[in-house]
Structures are given as C-alpha cells and as structure tokens.
Design a protein around this motif. Structure first.
Motif, PDB file in Angstrom:
ATOM      1  N   PHE A 225       2.222   4.182   1.483  1.00  0.00           N
ATOM      2  CA  PHE A 225       1.337   3.759   2.136  1.00  0.00           C
ATOM      3  C   PHE A 225      -0.026   4.723   2.074  1.00  0.00           C
ATOM      4  CE2 PHE A 225       4.229   2.386   5.600  1.00  0.00           C
ATOM      5  CZ  PHE A 225       4.659   1.268   4.748  1.00  0.00           C
ATOM      6  N   GLN A 226       0.458   6.081   1.931  1.00  0.00           N
ATOM      7  CA  GLN A 226      -0.819   7.000   1.806  1.00  0.00           C
ATOM      8  C   GLN A 226      -1.456   6.872   0.375  1.00  0.00           C
ATOM      9  OE1 GLN A 226       0.540  10.884   4.647  1.00  0.00           O
ATOM     10  NE2 GLN A 226       0.651  11.135   2.548  1.00  0.00           N
ATOM     11  N   ARG A 227      -0.703   6.718  -0.673  1.00  0.00           N
ATOM     12  CA  ARG A 227      -1.271   6.325  -1.953  1.00  0.00           C
ATOM     13  C   ARG A 227      -1.972   5.055  -2.145  1.00  0.00           C
ATOM     14  NH1 ARG A 227       3.919   5.555  -4.752  1.00  0.00           N
ATOM     15  NH2 ARG A 227       2.785   5.030  -6.721  1.00  0.00           N
ATOM     16  N   TRP A 228      -1.667   4.104  -1.383  1.00  0.00           N
ATOM     17  CA  TRP A 228      -2.524   2.728  -1.313  1.00  0.00           C
ATOM     18  C   TRP A 228      -3.836   3.470  -0.538  1.00  0.00           C
ATOM     19  CZ3 TRP A 228       1.879  -0.716   1.209  1.00  0.00           C
ATOM     20  CH2 TRP A 228       2.666  -1.275   0.222  1.00  0.00           C
ATOM     21  N   ILE A 229      -3.918   4.068   0.585  1.00  0.00           N
ATOM     22  CA  ILE A 229      -5.118   4.372   1.096  1.00  0.00           C
ATOM     23  C   ILE A 229      -6.184   5.366   0.277  1.00  0.00           C
ATOM     24  CG2 ILE A 229      -6.186   6.081   2.983  1.00  0.00           C
ATOM     25  CD1 ILE A 229      -3.756   5.137   4.572  1.00  0.00           C
ATOM     26  N   LEU A 230      -5.372   6.261  -0.407  1.00  0.00           N
ATOM     27  CA  LEU A 230      -6.179   7.206  -1.341  1.00  0.00           C
ATOM     28  C   LEU A 230      -6.702   6.181  -2.516  1.00  0.00           C
ATOM     29  CD1 LEU A 230      -3.959  10.129  -1.394  1.00  0.00           C
ATOM     30  CD2 LEU A 230      -6.059  10.111  -0.319  1.00  0.00           C
ATOM     31  N   ALA A 231      -6.030   5.142  -3.003  1.00  0.00           N
ATOM     32  CA  ALA A 231      -6.506   4.445  -4.032  1.00  0.00           C
ATOM     33  C   ALA A 231      -7.611   3.508  -3.277  1.00  0.00           C
ATOM     34  CB  ALA A 231      -5.289   3.551  -4.600  1.00  0.00           C
ATOM     35  N   GLY A 232      -7.922   3.459  -2.001  1.00  0.00           N
ATOM     36  CA  GLY A 232      -9.046   2.523  -1.814  1.00  0.00           C
ATOM     37  C   GLY A 232      -8.709   1.312  -0.985  1.00  0.00           C
ATOM     38  N   TYR A 233      -7.470   0.985  -1.029  1.00  0.00           N
ATOM     39  CA  TYR A 233      -6.927  -0.290  -0.514  1.00  0.00           C
ATOM     40  C   TYR A 233      -7.209  -0.141   1.221  1.00  0.00           C
ATOM     41  CZ  TYR A 233      -4.234  -0.796  -4.773  1.00  0.00           C
ATOM     42  OH  TYR A 233      -3.862  -0.859  -6.045  1.00  0.00           O
ATOM     43  N   GLU A 234      -7.507  -1.412   1.751  1.00  0.00           N
ATOM     44  CA  GLU A 234      -7.529  -1.740   3.188  1.00  0.00           C
ATOM     45  C   GLU A 234      -6.073  -2.127   3.756  1.00  0.00           C
ATOM     46  OE1 GLU A 234      -9.973  -4.140   6.488  1.00  0.00           O
ATOM     47  OE2 GLU A 234     -10.331  -4.452   4.400  1.00  0.00           O
ATOM     48  N   LEU A 235      -5.833  -1.394   4.833  1.00  0.00           N
ATOM     49  CA  LEU A 235      -4.427  -1.467   5.351  1.00  0.00           C
ATOM     50  C   LEU A 235      -4.539  -2.137   6.717  1.00  0.00           C
ATOM     51  CD1 LEU A 235      -3.515   0.301   2.830  1.00  0.00           C
ATOM     52  CD2 LEU A 235      -1.956   1.482   4.318  1.00  0.00           C
ATOM     53  N   VAL A 236      -4.355  -3.251   7.099  1.00  0.00           N
ATOM     54  CA  VAL A 236      -4.329  -3.889   8.339  1.00  0.00           C
ATOM     55  C   VAL A 236      -2.987  -4.660   8.669  1.00  0.00           C
ATOM     56  CG1 VAL A 236      -6.848  -4.279   7.922  1.00  0.00           C
ATOM     57  CG2 VAL A 236      -5.102  -6.161   7.460  1.00  0.00           C
ATOM     58  N   GLN A 237      -3.099  -4.726  10.038  1.00  0.00           N
ATOM     59  CA  GLN A 237      -1.748  -5.583  10.614  1.00  0.00           C
ATOM     60  C   GLN A 237      -2.394  -6.517  11.303  1.00  0.00           C
ATOM     61  OE1 GLN A 237       0.294  -3.080  13.432  1.00  0.00           O
ATOM     62  NE2 GLN A 237       2.071  -4.492  13.834  1.00  0.00           N
ATOM     63  N   SER A 238      -1.569  -7.729  11.010  1.00  0.00           N
ATOM     64  CA  SER A 238      -1.706  -8.929  11.704  1.00  0.00           C
ATOM     65  C   SER A 238      -1.215  -9.109  12.903  1.00  0.00           C
ATOM     66  CB  SER A 238      -1.325 -10.185  10.655  1.00  0.00           C
ATOM     67  OG  SER A 238      -1.554 -11.452  11.558  1.00  0.00           O
ATOM     68  N   ARG A 239      -1.859  -9.195  13.881  1.00  0.00           N
ATOM     69  CA  ARG A 239      -1.261  -9.374  15.299  1.00  0.00           C
ATOM     70  C   ARG A 239      -0.864 -10.591  15.715  1.00  0.00           C
ATOM     71  NH1 ARG A 239      -1.052  -3.815  16.409  1.00  0.00           N
ATOM     72  NH2 ARG A 239       0.296  -4.648  18.048  1.00  0.00           N
ATOM     73  N   ASP A 240      -0.884 -11.474  14.962  1.00  0.00           N
ATOM     74  CA  ASP A 240      -0.352 -12.973  15.064  1.00  0.00           C
ATOM     75  C   ASP A 240       0.533 -13.376  14.252  1.00  0.00           C
ATOM     76  OD1 ASP A 240      -2.126 -13.361  13.212  1.00  0.00           O
ATOM     77  OD2 ASP A 240      -3.208 -15.165  14.407  1.00  0.00           O
ATOM     78  N   SER A 241       1.233 -12.436  13.330  1.00  0.00           N
ATOM     79  CA  SER A 241       2.240 -12.754  12.573  1.00  0.00           C
ATOM     80  C   SER A 241       3.628 -11.914  13.025  1.00  0.00           C
ATOM     81  CB  SER A 241       1.961 -12.526  11.031  1.00  0.00           C
ATOM     82  OG  SER A 241       2.972 -12.505  10.256  1.00  0.00           O
ATOM     83  N   PHE A 242       4.580 -12.283  13.019  1.00  0.00           N
ATOM     84  CA  PHE A 242       5.868 -11.760  13.941  1.00  0.00           C
ATOM     85  C   PHE A 242       7.168 -11.820  13.063  1.00  0.00           C
ATOM     86  CE2 PHE A 242       2.705 -13.217  17.164  1.00  0.00           C
ATOM     87  CZ  PHE A 242       2.473 -11.885  17.663  1.00  0.00           C
ATOM     88  N   VAL A 243       7.756 -10.896  13.136  1.00  0.00           N
ATOM     89  CA  VAL A 243       9.298 -10.764  12.717  1.00  0.00           C
ATOM     90  C   VAL A 243      10.047 -10.246  13.998  1.00  0.00           C
ATOM     91  CG1 VAL A 243       8.681 -10.391  10.412  1.00  0.00           C
ATOM     92  CG2 VAL A 243       9.122  -8.425  11.712  1.00  0.00           C
ATOM     93  N   TYR A 244      11.258 -10.469  14.221  1.00  0.00           N
ATOM     94  CA  TYR A 244      12.090  -9.831  15.168  1.00  0.00           C
ATOM     95  C   TYR A 244      12.975  -9.086  14.105  1.00  0.00           C
ATOM     96  CZ  TYR A 244      15.370  -8.829  18.886  1.00  0.00           C
ATOM     97  OH  TYR A 244      16.052  -8.120  20.009  1.00  0.00           O
ATOM     98  N   HIS A 245      13.199  -7.584  14.569  1.00  0.00           N
ATOM     99  CA  HIS A 245      13.456  -6.484  13.831  1.00  0.00           C
ATOM    100  C   HIS A 245      14.593  -5.890  14.580  1.00  0.00           C
ATOM    101  CE1 HIS A 245      12.806  -2.596  11.679  1.00  0.00           C
ATOM    102  NE2 HIS A 245      13.847  -3.052  10.895  1.00  0.00           N
ATOM    103  N   LEU A 246      15.956  -5.990  14.094  1.00  0.00           N
ATOM    104  CA  LEU A 246      16.831  -5.524  14.656  1.00  0.00           C
ATOM    105  C   LEU A 246      16.905  -3.909  14.744  1.00  0.00           C
ATOM    106  CD1 LEU A 246      19.544  -7.906  13.987  1.00  0.00           C
ATOM    107  CD2 LEU A 246      18.690  -7.260  16.409  1.00  0.00           C
TER     108      LEU A 246
END
Length: 392
Positions: free
Chosen positions: A198-219
């Motif tokens: 995740f940190q390497r993506w940011i340093l490489a200039g990638y945009e990181l976002v979370q979709s708030r209407d896409s869902f998983v149930y995670h045990l």
C-alpha cells in the motif's frame, strides 16, 4: 471503456490454506454475483481436501503448492496466472455482495487502486473504513440473505461514494501491480505484505480509494491467524508475524501508521545508525531492526556472530552489513544520522523516542546535535530514502 465491457475482464485471486468450507462460500458468492469474473484458486499446501474440490468442483484456473508458502507469494502467482487486464484479491473467509464488481469498476482507472467496504461481525474494534454487523461468525452460520438485503440498503445510502483508504479486498490493473514488482517476498508467508505494498503504491503515485457501495462480508482472520479457535492466534502465526514485523522495521525504519479511514501515513525513511555502549543480547535484539546499522563495543565480535547466527535465517537483510563493532567502523563517517545510546541509562521513555525517531527528525528541520532523554542525536543529513523502496 464502458462498464459492461470491463465486467468480464477481471480476475479474482483467492489463496487458501485448510479453509475449504470458507472457500466454498466465497466461490458460491462469486458464481452468484459475478459469474463473468475469472476465478483463480490457489491451494497453499492444504490437507483438508481443498485441492480435490478445486479440481473437481470449480470452473477455475488453479495452482497447488505442495507446502505452505503463504498468501504473500500466492497472490502474485495468481496475478501472474490471470488472463485479464484487471485483477483483484479476496480472502477465503469473505463472501461478496450484489454489484460487488460493478461498484468498484466504476471508479477504476490506470494508476488507481480501488478497495471494497468490509462488513464484519463484532470481533474487532470499530473503524470508519468498515461496518460492524453480525451476519454469522462461522462458515456454517452465515445469514447470506440478510447480508445481501443489507447490501441493497447500503448501496442506496452510499451510492457512488468513495473515501481515501485501502484494505483487502482490492482491484487494480495487472500492469500497475506488476510494474513495481508486486508483493515483497521479504514478508512471506505473511503478514504486513499489505501495508508494504500500500505504501509503495502511494509513493509510486497511485490513487487509493475505497468504494463505499461495494461490500464483502468478512469473517476475519480465518485464513491465516485463527485456524483453531476464534480470537486465538495460532503458534505458526505468532512466529511468522514476529519475523515479518522485524523485517518491516528493517525496511521502512518505523512502524505502520494509518488514518481513521485506514489510509497509510508514510513516515520518512532516513539512514539512521545506533552507537550502543554496554550492549547486551536482549537490547541488540530489540534495537537492531529499528536502524540501518548498529555499532557496539569493540570486544563483542563473538557476541555479534552469535546474534547473527540466530537471526540471519529470519531475514533477507545481510546482518553482517547491519551489525558492527565500533572500533572497526566509524558511525559518524558512514551514516546520515547517529544516535548514541548508553544502555546503563536506557529507559522505556528512550525506546519510545526511538520508535518515533523518523517523525522527530522530520520535525527537527535541519542538521545538528541535540539530546532527547538519554539519547544523543547527531543529524548530518536529512536525505529521505522511502522512494527507493517503491520497486523490488
């Protein structure tokens, strides 16, 4: 490219170690809500019949490791096998909800990573990046219909919304994943490979976002941490987690930090050396990962050899390039920042300072010498090296 054209251009990668019943659930949810997706299942040396089920009961691309190697390696193997230009990962203990794929793809572009929103049972502290709601604690108690109805409600409430943040599960373009070398095998079998990339993506200039209407149930934690009992870390996890944590410190120079939405906060990486008087084995083991080089008293080479013999199997860093006797090397000539420590006066407060040192140096502003607690700090240069860590 329109959404309808990209729905069949995504590959979902799922490694699994002795999680057959969970794996059946996630696969069934994909068949129901994303049947057009390519599924890649990777058996991590399981002994519970996982491989036989994958081969005989699924329409998937698959791979078997004869021994347990961990998801750090298998995520990358799955992405290598993917035939589509968009790839994503899932944990074996997740199930996806309706419109899971569509509601991430609508935000995806080259140079961007999109993660879904986790709905989890009340097993961990609350956070703004997830939703706590109990739809079952185990593979055989899942309230799938209740989860899906809840997804429908939330998709109306949070339609098209995003927040900055990153956590599994995520999707991105395969070429973007591979361009920086994928996950770092330093963290095999797991964990902390996620925070690293995740940190390497940011340093490489990638945009990181979370979709708030896409869902998983995670045990949560069933794939690698709570194999025998909910809430109880198994012995294998404790060993590899401690090893990975020490390697994370060696690489990044500080521990993981995230904001309230789990967006990574990257501390600067400096070249820091510790010059330690009156060292002992416990303090050497404690301090070594927190710096680039550590120098101890001249008469302790045998002591150093003993430490390296024990610790070298746990890291790919060459410890003979990290641990030295002071008399054979001059810390002040070889490093940008030197912290002098006398262990006879070393306190818990001093160790707390060491853990915050990159931020302290960042805020100090300029080269110079000063004392904090019982530590003497000499800053010759404040060159930052975190961008050197982007590509493997």
């Amino acid at each position: 490219m329109g959404l309808n054209n990209t729905k069949n251009m995504i590959s979902l990668i799922i490694p699994s170690y002795n999680n057959l019943q969970h794996l059946k659930n996630v696969y069934a949810s994909i068949q129901k809500h994303a049947p057009e997706a390519e599924v890649i299942l990777l058996d991590d040396g399981s002994t519970d019949g996982t491989w036989e089920w994958i081969v005989n009961e699924t329409d998937s691309i698959h791979f078997k490791s004869e021994e347990r190697i961990g998801h750090t390696i298998l995520y990358d193997k799955g992405i290598e096998l993917a035939t589509n230009e968009i790839v994503g990962i899932l944990h074996a203990d997740m199930i996806i909800g309706p419109s899971y794929i569509e509601n991430m793809l609508k935000h995806l572009q080259p140079g961007k990573v999109v993660c879904a929103t986790r709905i989890e049972p009340p097993l961990h502290p609350e956070g703004k990046e997830k939703i706590i709601r109990d739809f079952g604690m185990e593979f055989d108690t899942l309230n799938v219909s209740g989860f899906e109805l809840y997804c429908d409600e939330l998709q109306l409430e949070f339609k098209d919304q995003t927040t900055p943040g990153m956590f599994a599960p995520w999707i991105l373009y395969k070429k973007d994943f591979q361009s920086i070398g994928g996950h770092d095998p330093l963290f095999a079998p797991f964990p902390y490979e996620d925070s690293d990339i995740f940190q390497r993506w940011i340093l490489a200039g990638y945009e990181l976002v979370q979709s708030r209407d896409s869902f998983v149930y995670h045990l949560t934690c069933r794939g690698h941490r709570w194999n025998d009992q909910i809430g109880k870390d198994d012995d294998y996890y404790k060993v590899v987690s401690n090893r990975a944590a020490r390697n994370y410190l060696r690489k990044w120079g500080s521990w993981i930090r995230n904001d309230e939405f789990q967006y990574p906060l990257i501390a600067p990486k400096y070249n820091i050396a510790f010059k330690v008087a009156n060292c002992n084995m416990t303090l050497l083991q404690t301090l070594e990962p927190w710096c680039d080089r550590i120098y101890i008293d001249d008469n302790m080479q045998e002591f150093i050899d003993h430490y390296i013999d024990a610790e070298q199997p746990n890291t790919k860093f060459d410890l003979y390039k990290r641990v030295f006797c002071i008399g054979y090397n001059d810390p002040d000539d070889e490093n940008d920042i030197v912290v002098s420590i006398d262990t006879t006066r070393f306190t818990e407060q001093d160790f707390n300072i060491i853990q915050q040192l990159p931020l302290i140096i960042q805020n100090s502003g300029e080269p110079g010498e000063f004392t904090l607690g019982n530590l003497h700090i000499n800053i010759v240069s404040t060159i930052e090296y975190q961008n050197d860590l982007i590509c493997l």
